[in-house]
Design an enzyme around this catalytic site. Structure first.
Site, PDB file in Angstrom:
ATOM      1  N   HIS A   8      -4.912  -1.770  -5.658  1.00 34.51           N
ATOM      2  CA  HIS A   8      -4.171  -0.624  -6.167  1.00 34.51           C
ATOM      3  C   HIS A   8      -5.162   0.457  -6.598  1.00 34.51           C
ATOM      4  O   HIS A   8      -6.047   0.203  -7.397  1.00 34.51           O
ATOM      5  CB  HIS A   8      -3.276  -1.041  -7.343  1.00 34.51           C
ATOM      6  CG  HIS A   8      -2.267  -2.088  -6.959  1.00 34.51           C
ATOM      7  ND1 HIS A   8      -1.499  -2.764  -7.859  1.00 34.51           N
ATOM      8  CD2 HIS A   8      -1.896  -2.562  -5.743  1.00 34.51           C
ATOM      9  CE1 HIS A   8      -0.704  -3.611  -7.219  1.00 34.51           C
ATOM     10  NE2 HIS A   8      -0.931  -3.515  -5.940  1.00 34.51           N
ATOM     11  N   ASP A  60       0.808  -1.222   0.000  1.00 31.32           N
ATOM     12  CA  ASP A  60       0.000   0.000   0.000  1.00 31.32           C
ATOM     13  C   ASP A  60       0.841   1.272   0.000  1.00 31.32           C
ATOM     14  O   ASP A  60       0.449   2.301   0.554  1.00 31.32           O
ATOM     15  CB  ASP A  60      -0.964   0.011   1.209  1.00 31.32           C
ATOM     16  CG  ASP A  60      -1.883  -1.192   1.206  1.00 31.32           C
ATOM     17  OD1 ASP A  60      -2.272  -1.627   0.112  1.00 31.32           O
ATOM     18  OD2 ASP A  60      -2.207  -1.693   2.295  1.00 31.32           O
ATOM     19  N   GLN A  73       1.913  -6.125  -3.152  1.00 29.29           N
ATOM     20  CA  GLN A  73       2.407  -6.218  -1.771  1.00 29.29           C
ATOM     21  C   GLN A  73       3.706  -5.403  -1.599  1.00 29.29           C
ATOM     22  O   GLN A  73       3.886  -4.433  -2.316  1.00 29.29           O
ATOM     23  CB  GLN A  73       2.611  -7.687  -1.347  1.00 29.29           C
ATOM     24  CG  GLN A  73       1.311  -8.473  -1.157  1.00 29.29           C
ATOM     25  CD  GLN A  73       0.711  -8.999  -2.442  1.00 29.29           C
ATOM     26  OE1 GLN A  73       1.363  -9.655  -3.205  1.00 29.29           O
ATOM     27  NE2 GLN A  73      -0.560  -8.721  -2.674  1.00 29.29           N
TER      28      GLN A  73
HETATM   29  P1  GDP Z   1      -0.741   0.226  -3.560  1.00 27.41           P
HETATM   30  O1  GDP Z   1      -1.356  -1.018  -3.023  1.00 27.41           O
HETATM   31  O2  GDP Z   1       0.715   0.313  -3.293  1.00 27.41           O
HETATM   32  O3  GDP Z   1      -1.080   0.481  -5.007  1.00 27.41           O
HETATM   33  O4  GDP Z   1      -1.394   1.413  -2.726  1.00 27.41           O
HETATM   34  P2  GDP Z   1      -2.959   1.594  -2.363  1.00 27.41           P
HETATM   35  O5  GDP Z   1      -3.655   2.089  -3.582  1.00 27.41           O
HETATM   36  O6  GDP Z   1      -3.499   0.402  -1.679  1.00 27.41           O
HETATM   37  O7  GDP Z   1      -2.835   2.705  -1.245  1.00 27.41           O
HETATM   38  C1  GDP Z   1      -2.266   3.947  -1.489  1.00 27.41           C
HETATM   39  C2  GDP Z   1      -3.317   5.031  -1.219  1.00 27.41           C
HETATM   40  O8  GDP Z   1      -2.694   6.284  -1.145  1.00 27.41           O
HETATM   41  C3  GDP Z   1      -4.367   5.157  -2.313  1.00 27.41           C
HETATM   42  O9  GDP Z   1      -5.581   5.537  -1.728  1.00 27.41           O
HETATM   43  C4  GDP Z   1      -3.815   6.270  -3.202  1.00 27.41           C
HETATM   44  O10 GDP Z   1      -4.829   6.963  -3.907  1.00 27.41           O
HETATM   45  C5  GDP Z   1      -3.188   7.149  -2.159  1.00 27.41           C
HETATM   46  N1  GDP Z   1      -2.014   7.909  -2.606  1.00 27.41           N
HETATM   47  C6  GDP Z   1      -1.018   7.543  -3.461  1.00 27.41           C
HETATM   48  N2  GDP Z   1      -0.068   8.496  -3.528  1.00 27.41           N
HETATM   49  C7  GDP Z   1      -0.466   9.492  -2.681  1.00 27.41           C
HETATM   50  C8  GDP Z   1       0.108  10.726  -2.268  1.00 27.41           C
HETATM   51  O11 GDP Z   1       1.195  11.123  -2.681  1.00 27.41           O
HETATM   52  N3  GDP Z   1      -0.596  11.467  -1.362  1.00 27.41           N
HETATM   53  C9  GDP Z   1      -1.789  11.061  -0.846  1.00 27.41           C
HETATM   54  N4  GDP Z   1      -2.389  11.825   0.034  1.00 27.41           N
HETATM   55  N5  GDP Z   1      -2.349   9.898  -1.202  1.00 27.41           N
HETATM   56  C10 GDP Z   1      -1.696   9.118  -2.095  1.00 27.41           C
HETATM   57  P1  IMO Z   2      -0.942  -4.244  -2.179  1.00 24.34           P
HETATM   58  O1  IMO Z   2      -0.510  -4.795  -3.502  1.00 24.34           O
HETATM   59  C1  IMO Z   2      -0.947  -4.635   2.173  1.00 24.34           C
HETATM   60  C2  IMO Z   2      -1.031  -8.708   3.802  1.00 24.34           C
HETATM   61  C3  IMO Z   2      -2.286  -9.142   4.549  1.00 24.34           C
HETATM   62  C4  IMO Z   2      -1.669 -10.083   5.566  1.00 24.34           C
HETATM   63  C5  IMO Z   2      -0.561 -10.773   4.755  1.00 24.34           C
HETATM   64  C6  IMO Z   2      -0.952 -12.130   4.192  1.00 24.34           C
HETATM   65  O2  IMO Z   2      -2.225  -3.513  -2.199  1.00 24.34           O
HETATM   66  O3  IMO Z   2       0.163  -3.469  -1.546  1.00 24.34           O
HETATM   67  P2  IMO Z   2      -2.512 -12.870   2.162  1.00 24.34           P
HETATM   68  O4  IMO Z   2      -3.977 -12.660   1.922  1.00 24.34           O
HETATM   69  O5  IMO Z   2      -1.645 -12.310   1.088  1.00 24.34           O
HETATM   70  O6  IMO Z   2      -2.181 -14.297   2.473  1.00 24.34           O
HETATM   71  O7  IMO Z   2      -2.202 -12.042   3.518  1.00 24.34           O
HETATM   72  O8  IMO Z   2      -0.253  -9.895   3.687  1.00 24.34           O
HETATM   73  N1  IMO Z   2      -1.276  -8.206   2.437  1.00 24.34           N
HETATM   74  C7  IMO Z   2      -1.203  -6.910   2.085  1.00 24.34           C
HETATM   75  N2  IMO Z   2      -0.993  -5.798   2.842  1.00 24.34           N
HETATM   76  N3  IMO Z   2      -1.079  -4.520   0.839  1.00 24.34           N
HETATM   77  C8  IMO Z   2      -1.251  -5.605   0.065  1.00 24.34           C
HETATM   78  O9  IMO Z   2      -1.235  -5.563  -1.285  1.00 24.34           O
HETATM   79  C9  IMO Z   2      -1.365  -6.880   0.687  1.00 24.34           C
HETATM   80  N4  IMO Z   2      -1.568  -8.134   0.242  1.00 24.34           N
HETATM   81  C10 IMO Z   2      -1.483  -8.937   1.314  1.00 24.34           C
HETATM   82  O10 IMO Z   2      -2.922  -8.049   5.164  1.00 24.34           O
HETATM   83  O11 IMO Z   2      -1.049  -9.360   6.585  1.00 24.34           O
HETATM   84 MG    MG Z   3      -2.888  -1.670  -1.789  1.00 25.27          MG
END
Ligand code: GDP
Ligand code: IMO
Ligand code: MG
Length: 430
Positions: free
Chosen positions: A41, A13, A224
């Protein structure tokens, strides 16, 4: 020509989706190579939010090819649902822009059930998985009993493969006092959706070879983060795939020399979803404030993400483990209101100073973070696209992070929006 791998350098994330979407403007092909629909994502484009789980983030761009590689575990129903949802948002998904590896392994309903059963019986010892069946599906893959995309082509073959995998699962289910899983209904359900999945399936290694010959630019999209890697992460509190950059080669079918640049995505603070050690976690108002400002709720399970200070020791470690060449720093704007900002610069374990996260889980739970404190800039950086427009204190913090972790910060993200990014060095041009 440069092919770039984007991976998370923390516990996921970090904002990989946004950066992949932003970079995919310059790429021709975007490939997912591990994980499954445990990933979430988020892309924000002109105020419109797209949430992707299995589809590569390049899918929202026109004239790009998106590939789901052999290293991904695919829940076929989740994929079809995601395709339906994204089409409803006006995004084209067809055989010209989506390819699924015929060798990708399927997540089936009994995998999800096994994930849930295990988590429920584990009580306090649970991993806190996304309950999507990721772990059990990867176990069947290495156990050589998995059903793969190509197995959907023939009913007699599918029947044999299902017999084999259910022999294993039903023995465990019986042992746990659960109902055995019925083969025929599952086979019927799979055959019903088989044409929808098979129409996207191709030998991905061959396509990649073609793209390379045509000098196409490839972007590999990790899911991840490195600290969730099954070998290098905070085991056993990890996911069941290799999340490091090297997995891009095995998870798609090309040599490691296809990868020219590894871009690590790093949040300006730290978050984690699920259980497990987290040395810089803040169980106080600052942690709450980071979560609120950063909107730290899981995309997949809506769980509240645990929040804490930036852990320089961990990121320095993951940079080494994964061969990261440069860092895209994200969510700087989330720190805007803080009076002071901390970075962990070493740990203490049993009264001794250490400079890395030890491998044993019990030690990982015990380490005490030692911080360096920086003054907050207390002014908005949201939407800033020019490094010179950042407050001096923010630039100082960024320089200190860069210096400590030992990798160049090549871009800085200042909002969820695609274009709100400060570019210092373009990985595709290096
Ligand atoms: P990923 O799993 O690595 O693709 O990340 P996620 O999408 O799960 O979580 C990142 C969150 O942060 C999302 O809600 C994005 O829209 C948000 N985000 C990404 N870059 C920025 C940033 O520079 N500033 C803020 N405030 N939010 C961001
Ligand atoms: P993105 O791509 C954050 C975490 C779960 C748990 C551990 C194992 O959005 O960054 P699983 O279901 O994979 O067997 O869970 O991994 N986890 C993540 N945490 N971002 C993710 O993906 C995750 N995918 C799995 O919360 O701790
Ligand atoms: Mg994510």
């Amino acid at each position: 020509m440069k092919n770039v791998v984007v991976i998370g350098s923390q516990w996921g994330d970090e904002g990989k989706g946004k950066i992949v979407d932003w970079l995919s403007d310059q790429a021709d092909v975007v490939i997912r190579f591990q994980g499954g629909h445990n990933a979430g994502h988020t892309l924000v484009i002109d105020g419109k939010v797209y949430k992707l789980r299995l589809l590569p983030s390049g899918i929202v761009r026109k004239n790009k090819i998106s590939i789901i590689g052999n290293g991904v575990v695919v829940d076929p129903w989740a994929l079809l649902e995601e395709i339906k949802n994204i089409r409803e948002q006006g995004v084209e998904v067809n055989q010209d822009n989506l390819i699924i590896s015929e060798s990708a392994n399927l997540i089936l309903p009994f995998h999800k059930e096994m994930d849930e059963i295990r988590e429920d019986v584990a009580g306090k010892g649970k991993i806190g998985t996304t309950r999507r069946g990721i772990g059990p599906a990867y176990e069947d893959k290495v156990g050589r009993r998995s059903i793969r995309v190509m197995d959907l082509r023939s009913e007699s073959n599918l029947d044999k493969r299902l017999e084999n995998v259910l022999f294993h699962h039903n023995a465990i289910r019986k042992g746990l006092g659960k109902k055995t899983f019925e083969k025929n209904k599952l086979k019927k359900d799979l055959l019903m959706i088989a044409p929808e999945i098979l129409k996207f399936s191709q030998p991905v290694w061959l396509k990649i070879d073609e793209f390379k010959k045509k000098n196409k630019k490839i972007l590999f999209e990790g899911a991840q983060g490195i600290l969730l890697d099954v070998d290098h992460g905070t085991y056993p509190y990890v996911t069941s795939s290799n999340t490091v950059a090297a997995a891009a080669a095995t998870g798609s079918g090309c040599g490691p020399n296809t990868i020219n640049y590894v871009l690590g995505i790093t949040k300006a603070y730290t978050t984690r979803v699920g259980e497990g050690p987290f040395p810089t976690e803040l169980a106080d108002n600052t942690g709450e404030a980071l979560g609120k400002r950063g909107k730290e709720f899981g995309t997949v399970t809506s769980r509240k993400r645990r929040c804490g200070w930036f852990d320089g020791v961990l990121v320095r470690q993951t940079i080494k483990i994964s061969g990261i060449n440069g860092i895209a720093l994200t969510k700087l704007d989330v720190l805007d209101k803080l009076d002071e900002i901390k970075m962990c610069i070493h740990y203490e374990l049993n009264g001794k100073k250490i400079d890395y996260l030890p491998a044993a889980s019990e030690d990982q739970f015990k380490v005490k973070p030692i911080y360096k404190t920086f003054p907050g800039w207390k002014t908005t950086t949201k939407g800033v696209r020019d490094i010179n427009k950042l407050p001096k204190k923010a630039r100082n913090y960024i320089l200190a992070v860069e210096d400590f972790i030992g990798a160049k910060i090549v871009s800085i993200s200042t909002s969820p929006e695609r274009e709100d990014t400060i570019l210092l060095e373009n990985p595709f041009d290096l």
